[in-house]
Design a protein around this motif. Structure first.
Motif, PDB file in Angstrom:
ATOM      1  N   ALA A 155      -6.047  -7.306  10.021  1.00  0.00           N
ATOM      2  CA  ALA A 155      -5.933  -6.374   8.886  1.00  0.00           C
ATOM      3  C   ALA A 155      -6.396  -4.967   9.293  1.00  0.00           C
ATOM      4  N   ALA A 156      -7.508  -4.914  10.092  1.00  0.00           N
ATOM      5  CA  ALA A 156      -8.008  -3.600  10.530  1.00  0.00           C
ATOM      6  C   ALA A 156      -6.991  -2.901  11.416  1.00  0.00           C
ATOM      7  N   GLU A 157      -6.391  -3.694  12.339  1.00  0.00           N
ATOM      8  CA  GLU A 157      -5.375  -3.080  13.210  1.00  0.00           C
ATOM      9  C   GLU A 157      -4.180  -2.602  12.404  1.00  0.00           C
ATOM     10  N   GLN A 158      -3.809  -3.388  11.450  1.00  0.00           N
ATOM     11  CA  GLN A 158      -2.693  -2.967  10.594  1.00  0.00           C
ATOM     12  C   GLN A 158      -3.068  -1.724   9.784  1.00  0.00           C
ATOM     13  N   GLN A 159      -4.355  -1.715   9.291  1.00  0.00           N
ATOM     14  CA  GLN A 159      -4.799  -0.566   8.504  1.00  0.00           C
ATOM     15  C   GLN A 159      -4.797   0.706   9.359  1.00  0.00           C
ATOM     16  N   ARG A 160      -5.359   0.571  10.629  1.00  0.00           N
ATOM     17  CA  ARG A 160      -5.393   1.732  11.520  1.00  0.00           C
ATOM     18  C   ARG A 160      -3.988   2.223  11.861  1.00  0.00           C
ATOM     19  N   ALA A 161      -3.110   1.266  12.150  1.00  0.00           N
ATOM     20  CA  ALA A 161      -1.728   1.667  12.448  1.00  0.00           C
ATOM     21  C   ALA A 161      -1.094   2.358  11.253  1.00  0.00           C
ATOM     22  N   GLU A 188      -2.748   4.015   8.888  1.00  0.00           N
ATOM     23  CA  GLU A 188      -3.340   5.349   8.717  1.00  0.00           C
ATOM     24  C   GLU A 188      -2.768   6.338   9.726  1.00  0.00           C
ATOM     25  N   GLU A 189      -2.635   5.868  11.005  1.00  0.00           N
ATOM     26  CA  GLU A 189      -2.058   6.765  12.021  1.00  0.00           C
ATOM     27  C   GLU A 189      -0.645   7.166  11.649  1.00  0.00           C
ATOM     28  N   GLU A 190       0.107   6.222  11.181  1.00  0.00           N
ATOM     29  CA  GLU A 190       1.480   6.530  10.779  1.00  0.00           C
ATOM     30  C   GLU A 190       1.492   7.497   9.601  1.00  0.00           C
ATOM     31  N   ALA A 191       0.550   7.252   8.653  1.00  0.00           N
ATOM     32  CA  ALA A 191       0.465   8.150   7.488  1.00  0.00           C
ATOM     33  C   ALA A 191       0.049   9.551   7.921  1.00  0.00           C
ATOM     34  N   ALA A 192      -0.942   9.618   8.861  1.00  0.00           N
ATOM     35  CA  ALA A 192      -1.385  10.929   9.327  1.00  0.00           C
ATOM     36  C   ALA A 192      -0.252  11.658  10.040  1.00  0.00           C
ATOM     37  N   ARG A 193       0.486  10.898  10.885  1.00  0.00           N
ATOM     38  CA  ARG A 193       1.617  11.522  11.594  1.00  0.00           C
ATOM     39  C   ARG A 193       2.634  12.064  10.614  1.00  0.00           C
ATOM     40  N   GLN A 194       2.943  11.255   9.622  1.00  0.00           N
ATOM     41  CA  GLN A 194       3.917  11.698   8.627  1.00  0.00           C
ATOM     42  C   GLN A 194       3.394  12.897   7.844  1.00  0.00           C
TER      43      GLN A 194
END
Length: 775
Positions: A94-100, A102-108
């Motif tokens: 879940a943490a890895e999915q959350q981090r991925a 967030e990174e995707e959200a930040a990139r967007q």
């Protein structure tokens, strides 16, 4: 089937089965009742078997329950561990999915932000462009309107100016015609007055000529009468001498012959023959014409006994005590006199009506006033030596003139604060220094010259016809502004007296002492040699122990053009440097400080003058290392510093008032020499940081005695302290320059004997005599 068989089948066989599945001990316990039942006959077999069966079942149930409970506990433990591992794996995923996410959200979000900013920038650029175009359009319209309005106003002003100019021209024409008529009338009146004056002058000249002729005739008659009387007296003396000679040759009673009287050689009028040995007239003064011992200009008499050191004994290099301020001890060598300078007029009296409290207040904050700052003591003289010069020449009138000039400077906002360091003081010099200055300095050290065997004899400044424009009462001017200006034509420099290695020069109505410090510089030297350079220059090289050299370049008058210290590794420390000037006829001795405005002291007097007796434990290193109190206009020569109180006023001073000279003496005892320890330590610390520093030592006397004798005495006092600093405290002699000023700069205004006036002063003059950039 028998009962026993049935019982075995229904009870024993199951029990055996259980015994196989359970531990042996349990099986024994199960089988034991059965065996007992077979052996005994109390109860029936059937009852016993039932009882045993029930017990076995209970025991089996108990053990099964325990095994079930252990199995359940083991299963629960394993299930818990599996659950925990599953939860941890799920949390990690879940943490890895959350981090991925967030990174995707930040990139967007970043992409969206960038796009938004680009869009905003584009819109802003379009708006800016539109605004600029609109502003340019409006500015063009306003410019056009303004130009039209300006053209209209200019036309109106031009018309008005032309009308005003025409009116003024008419008025000026009328005034010019009236002025011309007035000038013609004035010229006629002046011509008439001139004619009358000329006639009066001619009449006066005729009368003066007549009186002069009568005076001449009277003088000739008087001379003839005196000559006649002298001839008669001479004849009488000769007759008397002949009679006495004759009487001496006749034998006396008793057969003894009286000794003959040897007549003194005469030149007429009872004067001795020049060069004949003469008796003393008292107080060590030889009869005029007595021959004095000389070894050449600037050289002491060979074989002179040196003073001894020790507690209460004179320090090496000091002079022996004299009998009065400026009066030599009986039997000492007397100076050879030359032509006398003009008689100096007595200094005008200065009347200071300020109270002691007012003087103290001004001394604490001199920057708050334009008045002359004086020492807050009884009869205290001006603090600045340039102000003392002005007081001596013009009294209160000079003070008023200088106060007005200081007020004008303040009004023009030319009153800059004191510099923060030497570099700031020389800020104006650095920009004017030539780029090849280091090469010029190096060239003076290495320039090829002709080796000479003896030390050169410097010449006295030549007779000139230089006009020195100064201001009356020593009020300072610059080249563009004059106040009460007079012209002082200094036409020649005269040798007034020569005393050992000192010469007193007369310039106009002033006298100066000029010493030769080369013997002092040669202290502890291993070798000294001279090279004659082009343009009348001389290079002196002094080699000291340790392999370092002191190289000094003099001009023909003895002024220092450059002095450097070169260590054994070839490192050079510049000490004095003045750009070489045109070697034409040398100007008479003048004060270049007259070109500067009157100085305004902007720091408290206690921060400008350090009296050793008042604060013997003061940090004199911090005091002497302080920069000048005002900016330095250019690099000055040591000779200019010697002859300008205005230049010396730029730097702070230490008054060695613990050296209490007896009246007429330049002697410094070892007990008093110890009071200089802190000052000498400060000088040594400064030289350790920069071996090229230069200290200026001034000698002063009180007002008792003649000006000439006081000048020589003060110069000896300065030299005595310099020798003490070198021989007792190890300060190199090349870092010290000396000059005596006699009674010119009194600390207390009195003509009586005053201990405070018999003193020596030390200043650090490095920022005046060399470029700071060469450190």
């Amino acid at each position: 089937m028998s009962i026993r068989s049935k019982l075995f089948a229904t009870v024993a066989l199951p029990v055996l089965s259980v015994s196989v599945a359970v531990p042996p001990a349990v099986a024994d316990s199960l089988m034991k009742p059965f065996e007992v039942a077979q052996e005994g006959g109390g109860q029936s077999d059937e009852e016993l078997l039932l009882q045993k069966q029930r017990q076995a079942e209970e025991e089996a149930a108990r053990q099964a329950a325990e095994q079930q409970r252990a199995a359940e506990e083991e299963a629960a433990r394993q299930a818990a561990e599996q659950q925990r591992a599953a939860e941890e794996e799920a949390a990690r995923q879940a943490a890895e999915q959350q981090r991925a996410a967030e990174e995707e959200a930040a990139r967007q979000a970043a992409e969206q932000q960038k796009a938004a900013e680009e869009e905003a920038a584009r819109q802003a650029a379009e708006q800016q462009k539109a605004a600029e175009e609109e502003a340019a359009r409006q500015a063009a319209e306003q410019q056009k309107a303004a130009e039209e309005e300006a053209a209209r106003q200019a036309a109106e002003q031009q018309k008005a100016a032309e009308e005003e100019a025409a009116r003024k021209a008419a008025e000026e024409q009328k005034a010019a015609e009236e002025q011309k008529a007035a000038e013609e009338q004035k010229a006629a009146d002046e011509q008439k007055a001139a004619d009358e004056q000329k006639a009066a002058e001619e009449q006066k000249a005729a009368e003066e000529q007549k009186a002069a002729d009568e005076q001449k005739a009277a003088e000739e008659q008087k001379a003839a009468d005196e000559q006649k009387a002298a001839d008669e007296q001479k004849a009488a003396d000769e007759q008397k001498a002949a009679d006495e000679q004759k009487a001496a040759e006749e034998p006396k009673a008793g057969g003894e012959t009286a000794p003959a009287v040897e007549p003194q050689p005469q030149t007429g009028e009872g004067q001795p023959v020049p060069g004949a040995e003469q008796p003393q007239t008292g107080e060590g003064q030889p009869v005029p014409g007595a021959e004095q011992p000389q070894t050449g200009e600037g050289q002491p008499v060979p074989g002179a006994e040196q003073p001894q050191t020790g507690e209460g004994q004179p320090v090496p290099g000091t002079e022996q005590p004299q009998t009065g301020e400026g009066q030599p001890e009986p039997g000492t060598e007397q100076p050879v006199t030359a032509e006398q300078p003009q008689v100096q007029q007595p200094a005008p009296e200065v009347v200071d009506t300020r109270t002691e409290e007012e003087k103290v207040k001004i001394a604490d904050d001199p920057a708050a006033t334009d008045e002359t700052v004086v020492l807050p003591v009884e009869n205290g003289a001006a603090v600045l030596d340039s102000d003392k010069d002005a007081d001596n020449a013009g009294g209160n009138q000079a003070r008023e003139e200088r106060q007005k000039l200081r007020e004008e400077l303040r009004a023009k906002e030319e009153d800059a604060p004191p510099p923060a360091d030497d570099a700031a003081a020389q800020a104006a010099i650095a920009a004017e220094m030539p780029a090849d200055l280091p090469q010029k300095i190096e060239a003076n050290l290495n320039e090829k010259g002709t080796r000479v065997d003896e030390a050169p004899v410097f010449v006295v400044p030549e007779t000139t016809n230089i006009v020195n424009n100064t201001v009356i009462n020593n009020t300072v001017i610059n080249n563009n502004t004059t106040v009460n200006n007079i012209t002082n034509n200094i036409t020649e420099v005269k040798i007034v007296e020569q005393v050992d290695n000192r010469v007193i020069l007369g310039v106009g109505d002033q006298i100066f002492v000029r010493g030769d410090d080369r013997p002092r510089l040669r202290y502890d030297a291993e070798e000294t040699y001279y090279d004659q350079l082009p343009r009348g220059r001389t290079r002196e090289t002094i080699v000291r122990p340790g392999g370092y050299r002191i190289v000094t370049v003099y001009n023909r008058y003895g002024d220092i053009l450059q002095r450097s210290r070169v260590d054994r590794d070839g490192n050079e420390y510049l000490m004095i440097y003045a750009p070489e000037r045109d070697e034409g006829p040398r100007p008479a001795i003048i004060d270049v400080g007259y070109e500067l405005p009157p100085m305004r002291l902007r720091i408290p007097v206690r921060d400008y003058i350090a009296d050793v007796s008042d604060d013997p434990d003061r940090d004199y290193y911090e005091f002497l290392a302080e920069p000048p109190v005002e900016r330095v206009e250019r690099v000055y020569t040591m000779d200019e510093v010697r002859h300008s109180a205005r230049l010396r006023d730029k730097v702070r001073r230490v008054d060695l008032d613990t050296i209490t000279f007896p009246t007429g003496s330049a002697e410094v005892s070892m007990s008093q020499a110890k009071t200089m320890r802190k000052v000498a330590a400060a000088m040594e610390k400064i030289l350790a940081k920069d071996p090229g520093e230069t200290f200026f030592i001034e000698g002063h006397t009180d007002a008792v005695g003649s000006d000439r004798s006081n000048l020589v005495l003060s110069d000896k006092r300065a030299e005595s302290v310099a020798s003490l600093l070198t021989e007792v405290y190890g300060i190199p002699p090349e870092n010290l320059a000396t000059q005596g000023y006699g009674e010119r700069f009194l600390k207390v205004r009195t003509q009586d004997a005053e201990q405070q006036n018999r003193r020596v002063t030390i200043r650090r003059v490095t920022p005046l005599v060399r470029p700071v950039a060469q450190r």
